[in-house]
Each structure stands twice: as structure tokens, then as C-alpha cells.
Design a protein around this motif. Structure first.
Motif, PDB file in Angstrom:
ATOM      1  N   SER A 289      20.918  -3.058  15.695  1.00 46.47           N
ATOM      2  CA  SER A 289      21.462  -2.967  14.343  1.00 46.47           C
ATOM      3  C   SER A 289      22.362  -1.746  14.197  1.00 46.47           C
ATOM      4  O   SER A 289      23.436  -1.817  13.585  1.00 46.47           O
ATOM      5  CB  SER A 289      20.317  -2.903  13.329  1.00 46.47           C
TER       6      SER A 289
ATOM      7  N   VAL B 225      12.247  -9.266   5.394  1.00 47.94           N
ATOM      8  CA  VAL B 225      13.090 -10.266   6.058  1.00 47.94           C
ATOM      9  C   VAL B 225      13.619 -11.229   5.003  1.00 47.94           C
ATOM     10  O   VAL B 225      12.866 -11.697   4.143  1.00 47.94           O
ATOM     11  CB  VAL B 225      12.290 -11.052   7.125  1.00 47.94           C
ATOM     12  N   ASN B 226      14.909 -11.510   5.080  1.00 44.02           N
ATOM     13  CA  ASN B 226      15.527 -12.466   4.171  1.00 44.02           C
ATOM     14  C   ASN B 226      15.264 -13.872   4.710  1.00 44.02           C
ATOM     15  O   ASN B 226      15.975 -14.366   5.585  1.00 44.02           O
ATOM     16  CB  ASN B 226      17.026 -12.194   4.069  1.00 44.02           C
TER      17      ASN B 226
ATOM     18  N   LEU C 229      18.005 -16.464   4.619  1.00 39.60           N
ATOM     19  CA  LEU C 229      18.982 -16.308   5.690  1.00 39.60           C
ATOM     20  C   LEU C 229      18.439 -16.908   6.991  1.00 39.60           C
ATOM     21  O   LEU C 229      19.169 -17.559   7.746  1.00 39.60           O
ATOM     22  CB  LEU C 229      19.307 -14.830   5.885  1.00 39.60           C
TER      23      LEU C 229
ATOM     24  N   VAL D 277      25.551 -13.792   9.890  1.00 40.91           N
ATOM     25  CA  VAL D 277      24.588 -12.866   9.300  1.00 40.91           C
ATOM     26  C   VAL D 277      25.316 -11.604   8.829  1.00 40.91           C
ATOM     27  O   VAL D 277      26.037 -10.980   9.616  1.00 40.91           O
ATOM     28  CB  VAL D 277      23.496 -12.487  10.321  1.00 40.91           C
TER      29      VAL D 277
ATOM     30  N   GLU E 134      21.814  -7.274   7.183  1.00 32.80           N
ATOM     31  CA  GLU E 134      20.627  -8.054   7.548  1.00 32.80           C
ATOM     32  C   GLU E 134      20.396  -8.098   9.054  1.00 32.80           C
ATOM     33  O   GLU E 134      19.501  -8.801   9.520  1.00 32.80           O
ATOM     34  CB  GLU E 134      20.767  -9.486   7.011  1.00 32.80           C
ATOM     35  N   THR E 135      21.193  -7.356   9.819  1.00 41.22           N
ATOM     36  CA  THR E 135      21.109  -7.425  11.282  1.00 41.22           C
ATOM     37  C   THR E 135      19.716  -7.058  11.781  1.00 41.22           C
ATOM     38  O   THR E 135      19.128  -7.772  12.606  1.00 41.22           O
ATOM     39  CB  THR E 135      22.145  -6.488  11.921  1.00 41.22           C
TER      40      THR E 135
ATOM     41  N   GLY F 113      16.750  -7.053  10.307  1.00 41.85           N
ATOM     42  CA  GLY F 113      15.709  -8.010   9.978  1.00 41.85           C
ATOM     43  C   GLY F 113      15.785  -9.267  10.825  1.00 41.85           C
ATOM     44  O   GLY F 113      14.767  -9.753  11.336  1.00 41.85           O
ATOM     45  N   VAL F 114      16.989  -9.806  11.001  1.00 39.74           N
ATOM     46  CA  VAL F 114      17.150 -11.041  11.770  1.00 39.74           C
ATOM     47  C   VAL F 114      16.801 -10.813  13.237  1.00 39.74           C
ATOM     48  O   VAL F 114      16.114 -11.624  13.875  1.00 39.74           O
ATOM     49  CB  VAL F 114      18.592 -11.573  11.621  1.00 39.74           C
TER      50      VAL F 114
END
Length: 348
Positions: free
Chosen positions: A2, A134-135, A138, A267, A271-272, A274-275
Motif C-alpha cells: 500500500s 475492509v470495504n 468493494l 480499487v 483502499e489498497t 484493505g484489499v
């Protein structure tokens, strides 16, 4: 990863993320023989102590060299979401990694059902939290969902084969198969794994520029399939098994290096982390599942009153790696084309 995506220009961040992805693969070839040697010389506690010191050193390096974020409002930490996710995944990994729990079916079943219930509660909490860990919306997008599904499935196949190979080379001489390698030599047998993982990490970005990420991923899984075929065809040859280990290392390095680009399609930068974190968790669960499956298959191939499985048991277990490897390649390579809008009908 990230931090790399946030602070590096696009032309550098992609290669840096790929290198970070395969760093663990390279570390295996160094860590296994070093830890095995220390275990033999000074005992298991010393080996764990070295691991602890290396972790402290990594933390100190990160604290020293990672860039400082710009001043601003401190981010909110979703503590409830973190605890629920940790507890739920702990339960899943426990029932996978400890097959003895299933001797008491109600206990293992209770842990499994409880873990799934906790993860369901975690999903509800994440959907309702203003600043979720975490989203999940997404994660539900098709490219992200497809990449995580492929990562879980390929993790089963890769670590099933990895577990078989590392155990096979250490099989005692009395079994009339395997190579009875001691701990240090067995660890050294993984050096080709790390070397080829490093080669994959360096070469895949150039390959991606020519055949796209999807086909580079499919190629990596095909190389893992070749490793299975070679092991099955020539399991009595140490050279062939070492080549199979090397091919597996290239496949693991290739999958790891290209997966971040697959899972980060569309993305946002914020949000990097979390994904990618969820992708790492999915990878770990896939690895644990593959390792547990290897143990289950070998146990099923072990005759009564025997400590070792039969040689055919290893062959059968290795063949079980083929379906998840092929399926993961199909999930990524075969992409449904967008539906074309219908042409308006014309009156005659």
C-alpha cells in the motif's frame, strides 16, 4: 504494498509491489536451511528466538525507512472489525490445521459453525461502520471477487504440492522411496524454490507487458501443473524432484507477483491496504487448506500399524493438486465479455 502504491510513481510501484509479493518466496529458501541448522546446533528454542529477533529487526527497519504520512486527521481504527475478523479466521484455521479436533465431531463442528457465525457478524458490522476495516462492497466487485477466489483455490493446489515435496524428500530410508534428507539438507532442497521464485518476480513484469496479467497468471499455474506431472512421472529421481521444486517456486513467484495487479483492478488508492490484506488472508487460508488436505491424503494412504504412507499415496495426493490449479487458471483467464446492447429493430 500500500505504501508503494501511494508514494511511488505508477511505473515504479507496479514492479515494487511485484517484488514485495515474491519476497516471502525468496525468504523460504534462506529461512528453512538456516533455521534447521540452528535447531540441530542449539535446539528449537534458539530457532524460534532467531525468528523473534528477525521480526524485531524487520520492525525497526520499517520504522526507520518507511515514509511518514502527511499530517492530518488521525484515521479511525475499526477495532471491533479487527477482533471479529481475527477470531473468525482463527477458528477456521484451527479446524483446518488440527485434524485431531474432528475426532470429537461436536467440538470441531461447533468451532466451524461458530467461526462462520462470527465472520457473518463481522460482515454485518463492516457494512454498518462509518470507517470499516475492509470495504466489503468493494470486495464484492467482480474483478476483486474473482481474484480472491482464484487466490484461495490456487493456494490449495500450490501448498498441497509444497507440503508433499518437502515431506517426500525427508522420508526415511526404510520406506524404500524418498531420499531421507536430514533437516538442513531438506531445507537446502528449497533453495531452487526460492531462486526460481526470485526469477519469476523479476521476469513476470516483462511478460505481463506482452501477454497481460491474466495470461501471465495462467502461465504460472501451468508451470505448477508441470511440476506435478514431473513429480508423478519421476518421483524416484532426486534431480527430477528438485526440478519439480524449482518449477513450483517459479509458479508461486509468478502467482504472487501478478496477483496484486489482478486484485487491485479498479480499487481506489485509499483502499489498497484493505484489499491486499484480505487477499493475504485468503492466501493463508488456501495454504492451510492445501496443507491439511496433504496431511489427510497421506494419512489415508498410510497402512494400518505403519508410520509412513505408501509411495502410491504421494502420487495420488499430488494428482489432487491438478484440479485447483487448473480451475484457478480458468477463473482468471476466461473473462466474460460485456454484453453488447441490442440493436434497435427497423421497420421494413
Amino acid at each position: 504494498m500500500s505504501v508503494a502504491r501511494t508514494h511511488l510513481p505508477p511505473e515504479r510501484s507496479a514492479s515494487t509491489i511485484a517484488a514485495l509479493s515474491v519476497a516471502s518466496t525468496v525468504g523460504i529458501g534462506v529461512g528453512y536451511p538456516v533455521i534447521s541448522l540452528l535447531d540441530q546446533l542449539a535446539g528449537l528454542r534458539a530457532a524460534y528466538g532467531l525468528g523473534f529477533l528477525l521480526s524485531i529487526a524487520a520492525l525497526a527497519i520499517a520504522w526507520r525507512v518507511l515514509p511518514v504520512e502527511a499530517p492530518g486527521e488521525r484515521p479511525r481504527i475499526d477495532v471491533a472489525g479487527a477482533l471479529l475478523l481475527a477470531l473468525g479466521t482463527l477458528g477456521l484455521l484451527l479446524v483446518l490445521a488440527q485434524p485431531s479436533l474432528w475426532a470429537t465431531a461436536w467440538l470441531a463442528g461447533g468451532i466451524l459453525v461458530g467461526s462462520l457465525a462470527i465472520l457473518a457478524l463481522w460482515a454485518i458490522v463492516e457494512m454498518r461502520t462509518a470507517a470499516p476495516l475492509v470495504n466489503l462492497r468493494l470486495l464484492g466487485q467482480r474483478p476483486v471477487l474473482r481474484a480472491n477466489l482464484a487466490m484461495f483455490i490456487v493456494g490449495i493446489g500450490l501448498y498441497l504440492l509444497f507440503s508433499l515435496l518437502t515431506r517426500y524428500v525427508q522420508t526415511p530410508a526404510g520406506a524404500h522411496y524418498g531420499f531421507a534428507l536430514p533437516g538442513v539438507a531438506a531445507g537446502a532442497a528449497l533453495i531452487p524454490f526460492s531462486l526460481m521464485g526470485f526469477v519469476a518476480g523479476k521476469s513476470l513484469p516483462y511478460l505481463v507487458a506482452r501477454i497481460t496479467e491474466r495470461w501471465a497468471y495462467a502461465l504460472s499455474t501451468m508451470i505448477a501443473i508441470a511440476a506435478v506431472v514431473l513429480f508423478v512421472a519421476a518421483d524416484r529421481s532426486l534431480l527430477a524432484v528438485l526440478v519439480s521444486i524449482a518449477l513450483l517456486g517459479f509458479a508461486v513467484g509468478g502467482v504472487f507477483s501478478v496477483m496484486p495487479k489482478l486484485v487491485l483492478v479498479g480499487v481506489p488508492g485509499a483502499e489498497t491496504a484493505g484489499v491486499l490484506s484480505i487477499n493475504q488472508i485468503v492466501r493463508s487460508i488456501g495454504f492451510s487448506t492445501g496443507s491439511a488436505l496433504a496431511g489427510f491424503l497421506l494419512a489415508a494412504a498410510t497402512p494400518a500399524r505403519s508410520m509412513l504412507p505408501t509411495s502410491d499415496g504421494y502420487i495420488t495426493a499430488a494428482l489432487w493438486a491438478l484440479p485447483p490449479l487448473a480451475l484457478s487458471a480458468l477463473i482468471i483467464a476466461v473473462r466474460r465479455s460485456p454484453r453488447r446492447p441490442a440493436l434497435p429493430s427497423t421497420a421494413s
